[in-house]
Every structure is written in C-alpha cells, then in structure tokens.
Design a protein around this motif. Structure first.
Motif, PDB file in Angstrom:
ATOM      1  N   GLN A  91       0.840  -1.199   0.000  1.00 46.93           N
ATOM      2  CA  GLN A  91       0.000   0.000   0.000  1.00 46.93           C
ATOM      3  C   GLN A  91       0.871   1.243   0.000  1.00 46.93           C
ATOM      4  O   GLN A  91       0.632   2.192  -0.762  1.00 46.93           O
ATOM      5  CB  GLN A  91      -0.918   0.021   1.227  1.00 46.93           C
ATOM      6  CG  GLN A  91      -1.751   1.299   1.328  1.00 46.93           C
ATOM      7  CD  GLN A  91      -2.416   1.470   2.696  1.00 46.93           C
ATOM      8  OE1 GLN A  91      -2.338   0.578   3.557  1.00 46.93           O
ATOM      9  NE2 GLN A  91      -3.056   2.597   2.907  1.00 46.93           N
ATOM     10  N   PHE A  94       2.765   1.550  -3.419  1.00 48.39           N
ATOM     11  CA  PHE A  94       1.902   1.988  -4.511  1.00 48.39           C
ATOM     12  C   PHE A  94       1.195   3.319  -4.194  1.00 48.39           C
ATOM     13  O   PHE A  94       0.480   3.841  -5.041  1.00 48.39           O
ATOM     14  CB  PHE A  94       0.826   0.931  -4.798  1.00 48.39           C
ATOM     15  CG  PHE A  94       1.347  -0.325  -5.431  1.00 48.39           C
ATOM     16  CD1 PHE A  94       2.200  -0.273  -6.531  1.00 48.39           C
ATOM     17  CD2 PHE A  94       0.964  -1.569  -4.946  1.00 48.39           C
ATOM     18  CE1 PHE A  94       2.661  -1.438  -7.128  1.00 48.39           C
ATOM     19  CE2 PHE A  94       1.421  -2.738  -5.537  1.00 48.39           C
ATOM     20  CZ  PHE A  94       2.289  -2.672  -6.630  1.00 48.39           C
ATOM     21  N   LEU A  96      -1.322   3.885  -2.104  1.00 49.21           N
ATOM     22  CA  LEU A  96      -2.758   3.666  -2.125  1.00 49.21           C
ATOM     23  C   LEU A  96      -3.398   4.196  -0.849  1.00 49.21           C
ATOM     24  O   LEU A  96      -2.780   4.161   0.219  1.00 49.21           O
ATOM     25  CB  LEU A  96      -3.057   2.164  -2.255  1.00 49.21           C
ATOM     26  CG  LEU A  96      -2.476   1.460  -3.484  1.00 49.21           C
ATOM     27  CD1 LEU A  96      -2.765  -0.031  -3.411  1.00 49.21           C
ATOM     28  CD2 LEU A  96      -3.035   2.061  -4.761  1.00 49.21           C
ATOM     29  N   HIS A 138      -3.055  -2.596  -6.930  1.00 47.41           N
ATOM     30  CA  HIS A 138      -3.047  -1.209  -7.422  1.00 47.41           C
ATOM     31  C   HIS A 138      -3.846  -1.058  -8.716  1.00 47.41           C
ATOM     32  O   HIS A 138      -3.758  -0.029  -9.389  1.00 47.41           O
ATOM     33  CB  HIS A 138      -1.612  -0.722  -7.619  1.00 47.41           C
ATOM     34  CG  HIS A 138      -0.835  -1.483  -8.650  1.00 47.41           C
ATOM     35  ND1 HIS A 138      -0.630  -2.832  -8.578  1.00 47.41           N
ATOM     36  CD2 HIS A 138      -0.210  -1.070  -9.793  1.00 47.41           C
ATOM     37  CE1 HIS A 138       0.088  -3.227  -9.626  1.00 47.41           C
ATOM     38  NE2 HIS A 138       0.346  -2.187 -10.370  1.00 47.41           N
TER      39      HIS A 138
END
Length: 206
Positions: A91, A94, A96, A138
């Motif tokens: 996470q 990426f 996110l 992702h």
C-alpha cells in the motif's frame, strides 16, 4: 480494433551469445486474456521479465499504456511478515489510500482468513495467492503472470479464472505465460514461443 494496453516490437535477447528471443512482436488489447505457451527453456520467463522491466532487452522496445502488475514464477515474500503486513507494505509502495481492493481479491481467491498468518506458515498455493493479490492491488491495466497455477488446488484454479474473467470485463488485459496450455478456450488469444519466435495459435487447441 480495441485500445492497445501493451506493445512489443522486435524484442531480441541473448545469453552469452546464445539467442533466446529472436525478434518478438506482440500487441495486447485492453480487455483481453492472452496466453503464451512454450517448452521449458523457450524464453518465456525472459520475455516476461523484459515486459516487466526487470530485464533490459538486447534490442527492441516495450511500451506500456498504463499501470502493470507482475507476478513472477518464484514467489518473493518476506517470511517474517504477515499477509496483512505485506498488504500494508505494498500500500505504501503503490501510494494507495487503503487496502480494500487487496482484501476484495483475497475474498475472491478464498484466503482472507490467513490475514494474520506469517508468510513462512503459508502453503505454496496460498503464497501464490498472496503473490497474485500484491500484483493486483493497485488495479493495473495489464497483469503479467508467469506460471500462475503453481500450487493451486481445483477450487483455487476455478477462482483464478473467475477473477480473470472479472478483470477482462473491467477492461484489463491479462498475459498468462505457461509451459502447458490449460483451458485455452477461456483465452481470447494464444501464442506459442519456440525457437525464440512468437507465433499465433488458435485458442481452444491443445
């Protein structure tokens, strides 16, 4: 003709002057399931590494039109981390906002109950599920899979194809590389890699 998600032109590669890829051309359209089959040593993993940017080709170009996910044949996980810790790590990598998509994929693949298990305690099939989840979390436009079925039982195998169908419907492209042509009727395109050359083959043939 649909929008192109990946373009490969005249890719060549050699190891110590031994040619492995002799001018590979490939176009992946958005929303397609594509398979590449070939014998062991045919250069399939080399091609996939080049498509993923892990290996630079001796010649040729690779163009991605959007994000891509890469699931290598050999799972690379940190055995001391739990499944959930892997999600949090990726996470961050990426960037996110959360891990909800990853959790949805875990539910589809049927291993959500392993969230707090350390990677070292997972079976080979469950490690492969985590590997696939990390490559997908992702929401890539193109998913590159090297021998994705390894360690899957029949239920997981069916879940994998259900997930692949959902991704295709959502406009994502999936490239599956394997030495065996399983369930080719599920594919939109099928190619054979032999002698360093990629040749079209009718999907649904064995």
């Amino acid at each position: 003709m649909g929008r192109r998600a990946l373009e490969v032109e005249e890719v060549r590669h050699s190891y110590r002057r031994r040619p492995v890829l002799r001018g590979v051309d490939l176009r992946l359209r958005a929303g397609t399931l594509t398979g590449i089959v070939g014998e062991n040593g045919a250069g399939k993993s080399t091609l996939l590494k080049i498509l993923a940017g892990e290996l630079r080709p001796c010649h040729g170009t690779v163009r991605h039109h959007g994000r891509f996910g890469y699931c290598p044949q050999h799972v690379v996980l940190n055995d001391s981390l739990t499944v959930h810790q892997h999600l949090k790590f990726f996470q961050s990598a990426f960037r996110l906002p959360d891990v909800r998509r990853a959790e949805e994929i875990m539910n589809v693949l049927g291993f959500a109950e392993y969230a707090n298990e350390r990677a070292r305690a997972l079976s080979g099939g469950t490690r492969q599920k985590l590997n696939l989840t990390l490559a997908l979390m992702h929401d890539p436009q193109v998913l590159l899979l090297d021998e994705p079925y390894q360690g899957f039982d029949w239920d997981t195998y069916q879940r994998f194809w259900d997930l692949a169908a959902r991704l295709r419907t959502a406009g994502r492209s999936i490239l599956i590389v394997s030495h065996l042509a399983y369930d080719t009727e599920r594919l939109d395109e099928l190619w054979t890699l032999a002698g360093g050359v990629l040749r079209p083959r009718a999907a649904g043939t064995t």
